[in-house]
Design a protein around this motif. Structure first.
Motif, short mmCIF file in Angstrom:
data_model
loop_
_atom_site.label_atom_id
_atom_site.label_comp_id
_atom_site.label_asym_id
_atom_site.label_seq_id
_atom_site.Cartn_x
_atom_site.Cartn_y
_atom_site.Cartn_z
N MET A 1 14.17 -22.18 -18.21
CA MET A 1 14.06 -20.08 -19.01
C MET A 1 14.92 -19.53 -18.32
O MET A 1 15.05 -19.75 -16.76
N LEU A 45 3.09 -19.36 -17.10
CA LEU A 45 3.81 -18.89 -18.84
C LEU A 45 3.12 -18.15 -19.93
O LEU A 45 3.60 -17.31 -20.70
N VAL A 49 4.34 -14.63 -21.15
CA VAL A 49 4.96 -14.30 -22.43
C VAL A 49 5.34 -13.03 -23.35
O VAL A 49 5.18 -12.39 -23.79
N ASN A 50 4.40 -12.44 -22.28
CA ASN A 50 3.91 -11.09 -21.85
C ASN A 50 5.50 -9.85 -22.43
O ASN A 50 5.78 -8.52 -22.95
N ASP A 51 6.58 -10.42 -21.50
CA ASP A 51 7.74 -9.98 -21.47
C ASP A 51 8.68 -9.92 -22.75
O ASP A 51 8.40 -11.21 -23.43
N ILE A 54 11.05 -12.90 -22.11
CA ILE A 54 10.41 -14.51 -22.08
C ILE A 54 10.01 -15.07 -23.20
O ILE A 54 10.66 -15.61 -24.01
N ARG A 55 9.50 -13.99 -23.90
CA ARG A 55 8.66 -13.54 -25.34
C ARG A 55 9.69 -14.70 -26.01
O ARG A 55 9.29 -15.84 -26.63
N ASP A 56 11.45 -14.16 -26.48
CA ASP A 56 12.26 -14.41 -26.98
C ASP A 56 12.45 -16.09 -27.04
O ASP A 56 13.08 -16.70 -27.82
N GLN A 57 13.02 -16.02 -25.77
CA GLN A 57 13.25 -17.67 -25.32
C GLN A 57 12.01 -18.54 -25.20
O GLN A 57 12.94 -19.78 -25.90
N VAL A 58 10.45 -18.44 -25.47
CA VAL A 58 10.08 -19.44 -25.67
C VAL A 58 10.24 -19.28 -27.79
O VAL A 58 9.88 -20.49 -28.06
N LEU A 59 9.91 -18.20 -28.37
CA LEU A 59 10.00 -18.43 -29.61
C LEU A 59 11.49 -19.06 -30.51
O LEU A 59 11.20 -20.73 -31.01
#
Length: 102
Positions: A1, A45, A49-51, A54-59
Protein backbone atom coordinates in the motif's frame (compact mmCIF):
# COMPACT_ATOMS: atom_id res chain seq x y z
CA UNK A 1 0.00 0.00 0.00
CA UNK A 2 1.05 3.52 -0.67
CA UNK A 3 0.78 5.53 2.53
CA UNK A 4 2.10 8.81 3.90
CA UNK A 5 5.57 8.81 5.39
CA UNK A 6 4.30 9.19 8.95
CA UNK A 7 2.11 6.10 8.60
CA UNK A 8 4.97 4.11 7.10
CA UNK A 9 7.31 5.24 9.89
CA UNK A 10 4.83 4.42 12.67
CA UNK A 11 4.16 1.01 11.12
CA UNK A 12 7.84 0.20 10.81
CA UNK A 13 8.41 1.25 14.44
CA UNK A 14 5.58 -1.02 15.55
CA UNK A 15 6.93 -3.97 13.56
CA UNK A 16 10.45 -3.47 14.90
CA UNK A 17 9.17 -3.31 18.49
CA UNK A 18 7.11 -6.45 17.94
CA UNK A 19 10.12 -8.16 16.39
CA UNK A 20 12.33 -7.23 19.34
CA UNK A 21 9.78 -8.67 21.78
CA UNK A 22 9.47 -11.84 19.70
CA UNK A 23 13.25 -12.27 19.57
CA UNK A 24 13.39 -12.36 23.38
CA UNK A 25 11.44 -15.63 23.24
CA UNK A 26 12.85 -16.94 19.96
CA UNK A 27 16.17 -15.49 18.79
CA UNK A 28 15.89 -17.48 15.53
CA UNK A 29 12.53 -16.05 14.48
CA UNK A 30 12.21 -14.37 11.12
CA UNK A 31 9.61 -12.64 9.02
CA UNK A 32 6.75 -10.42 10.04
CA UNK A 33 5.81 -11.06 13.68
CA UNK A 34 2.33 -12.61 13.96
CA UNK A 35 1.32 -9.94 16.48
CA UNK A 36 2.17 -7.25 13.89
CA UNK A 37 0.06 -8.98 11.27
CA UNK A 38 -2.87 -9.25 13.70
CA UNK A 39 -2.52 -5.56 14.64
CA UNK A 40 -2.50 -4.53 10.99
CA UNK A 41 -5.69 -6.43 10.11
CA UNK A 42 -7.61 -5.71 13.31
CA UNK A 43 -6.53 -2.16 14.13
CA UNK A 44 -4.42 -0.29 11.61
CA UNK A 45 -6.13 -1.12 8.32
CA UNK A 46 -9.67 -0.56 9.65
CA UNK A 47 -8.55 2.91 10.76
CA UNK A 48 -6.69 3.64 7.52
CA UNK A 49 -9.63 2.86 5.22
CA UNK A 50 -11.31 6.03 6.44
CA UNK A 51 -8.85 7.85 4.16
CA UNK A 52 -10.32 7.87 0.63
CA UNK A 53 -6.88 7.24 -0.94
CA UNK A 54 -6.34 4.16 1.17
CA UNK A 55 -9.94 3.01 0.65
CA UNK A 56 -9.42 3.23 -3.14
CA UNK A 57 -6.28 1.10 -2.84
CA UNK A 58 -8.13 -1.49 -0.78
CA UNK A 59 -11.02 -1.57 -3.26
CA UNK A 60 -8.56 -1.94 -6.14
CA UNK A 61 -6.78 -4.79 -4.36
CA UNK A 62 -10.13 -6.43 -3.67
CA UNK A 63 -10.91 -6.36 -7.39
CA UNK A 64 -7.48 -7.72 -8.27
CA UNK A 65 -7.82 -10.58 -5.79
CA UNK A 66 -11.32 -11.44 -7.01
CA UNK A 67 -10.03 -11.58 -10.60
CA UNK A 68 -7.08 -13.78 -9.58
CA UNK A 69 -9.40 -16.09 -7.66
CA UNK A 70 -11.72 -16.36 -10.64
CA UNK A 71 -8.80 -17.15 -12.95
CA UNK A 72 -7.56 -19.88 -10.62
CA UNK A 73 -11.09 -21.30 -10.31
CA UNK A 74 -11.24 -21.44 -14.11
CA UNK A 75 -7.86 -23.23 -14.29
CA UNK A 76 -8.94 -25.73 -11.65
CA UNK A 77 -12.15 -26.45 -13.55
CA UNK A 78 -10.23 -26.96 -16.80
CA UNK A 79 -7.63 -29.22 -15.23
CA UNK A 80 -10.17 -31.14 -13.18
CA UNK A 81 -12.33 -31.59 -16.27
CA UNK A 82 -9.39 -32.93 -18.25
CA UNK A 83 -8.45 -35.32 -15.45
CA UNK A 84 -12.04 -36.52 -15.09
CA UNK A 85 -12.19 -37.21 -18.84
CA UNK A 86 -8.90 -39.10 -18.66
CA UNK A 87 -10.18 -41.06 -15.67
CA UNK A 88 -13.35 -42.01 -17.58
CA UNK A 89 -11.31 -43.22 -20.55
CA UNK A 90 -9.16 -45.37 -18.27
CA UNK A 91 -12.23 -46.81 -16.55
CA UNK A 92 -13.79 -47.64 -19.93
CA UNK A 93 -10.64 -49.38 -21.14
CA UNK A 94 -10.35 -51.28 -17.85
CA UNK A 95 -13.92 -52.49 -18.25
CA UNK A 96 -13.26 -53.63 -21.83
CA UNK A 97 -10.07 -55.46 -20.85
CA UNK A 98 -11.80 -57.15 -17.93
CA UNK A 99 -14.51 -58.41 -20.31
CA UNK A 100 -11.89 -59.97 -22.57
CA UNK A 101 -10.29 -62.01 -19.80
CA UNK A 102 -12.04 -65.22 -18.67
Amino acid sequence: MRVEGRVYSATLDRILNDRDKQMLDDPNCSGLPPVSREWFWSTQLPALVNDPKIRDQVLSRLGDLAAMQQAIDHQVQQQAGALLAQQAEIAAELALLEQVLP
